[in-house]
Design an enzyme around this catalytic site. Sequence first.
Site, PDB file in Angstrom:
ATOM      1  N   TYR A   1       2.351  44.024 -14.705  1.00 43.54           N
ATOM      2  CA  TYR A   1       2.675  42.733 -15.320  1.00 43.54           C
ATOM      3  C   TYR A   1       3.826  42.860 -16.316  1.00 43.54           C
ATOM      4  CZ  TYR A   1      -1.283  40.292 -13.169  1.00 43.54           C
ATOM      5  OH  TYR A   1      -2.137  39.704 -12.272  1.00 43.54           O
TER       6      TYR A   1
ATOM      7  N   GLU B   1       5.305  45.118  -5.284  1.00 44.61           N
ATOM      8  CA  GLU B   1       3.881  45.151  -5.612  1.00 44.61           C
ATOM      9  C   GLU B   1       3.078  45.876  -4.520  1.00 44.61           C
ATOM     10  OE1 GLU B   1       4.219  40.993  -8.167  1.00 44.61           O
ATOM     11  OE2 GLU B   1       3.096  40.969  -6.290  1.00 44.61           O
TER      12      GLU B   1
ATOM     13  N   HIS C   1      -4.300  37.174  -7.583  1.00 47.81           N
ATOM     14  CA  HIS C   1      -2.849  37.274  -7.769  1.00 47.81           C
ATOM     15  C   HIS C   1      -2.168  36.987  -6.435  1.00 47.81           C
ATOM     16  CE1 HIS C   1       1.098  38.900  -8.840  1.00 47.81           C
ATOM     17  NE2 HIS C   1       1.088  39.491  -7.660  1.00 47.81           N
TER      18      HIS C   1
ATOM     19  N   ASN D   1      -8.162  33.744 -13.214  1.00 46.17           N
ATOM     20  CA  ASN D   1      -7.892  32.786 -12.144  1.00 46.17           C
ATOM     21  C   ASN D   1      -8.046  33.378 -10.736  1.00 46.17           C
ATOM     22  OD1 ASN D   1      -5.631  34.316 -12.229  1.00 46.17           O
ATOM     23  ND2 ASN D   1      -4.188  32.659 -12.610  1.00 46.17           N
TER      24      ASN D   1
ATOM     25  N   LYS E   1      -8.998  39.509  -8.541  1.00 46.39           N
ATOM     26  CA  LYS E   1      -9.073  39.984  -9.930  1.00 46.39           C
ATOM     27  C   LYS E   1     -10.516  40.337 -10.335  1.00 46.39           C
ATOM     28  CE  LYS E   1      -4.874  37.521 -11.237  1.00 46.39           C
ATOM     29  NZ  LYS E   1      -4.198  36.650 -12.247  1.00 46.39           N
TER      30      LYS E   1
END
Length: 148
Positions: free
Chosen positions: A51, A128, A117, A114, A11
Amino acid sequence: MSGNRTFTMIKPVAVKNGHIGHILNKITDAGFRIVAMKMTKLCVTRAKAFYGVHNDKPFFEDLVKFMTSGPIVAAILEKENAVEDYRKLIGATNPEKAEEGTIRKEFAISMQENAVHGSDSDENAEMESNFFFSFDERYNQDGFEELG
Ligand code: UDP
Ligand code: MG
């Protein structure tokens, strides 16, 4: 995908903080092979689509803002039992709950930021992966392109 592949993103915050190499080391040390990889940036439309399952959650707008704030690294990873083993390697969504030695424990800043993914099912891993990669961007263990 028959259970041996998963999809990951490093991320924006982890890219920005210089953790791409450290995170990739943890991934390959854990026995995952990189099938496909690219550095790219999500636009708002694509982040919302990626998302989409969370579009009714209170954190959705902030998540989209964060995920479009800078480049990400997307990759398809291969290993037996890839989805489950990768979720174990990254640790809990909330880094405070992530186990010692996990990627999120080491590199996450917050629940939102975080670090990585990881797909939560074989079906989502395939969806994805298709969201980011064409078949001629994927390589098998001999380094040849996959057939579409
Ligand atoms: N997220 C957030 N706040 C929350 C829950 C999730 O900002 O309360 C973000 C976080 O970046 C997370 C992503 O939304 O990784 C997707 O949430 P999910 O529940 O699918 O967690 P994951 O599968 O990534 O562990
Ligand atoms: Mg999820």
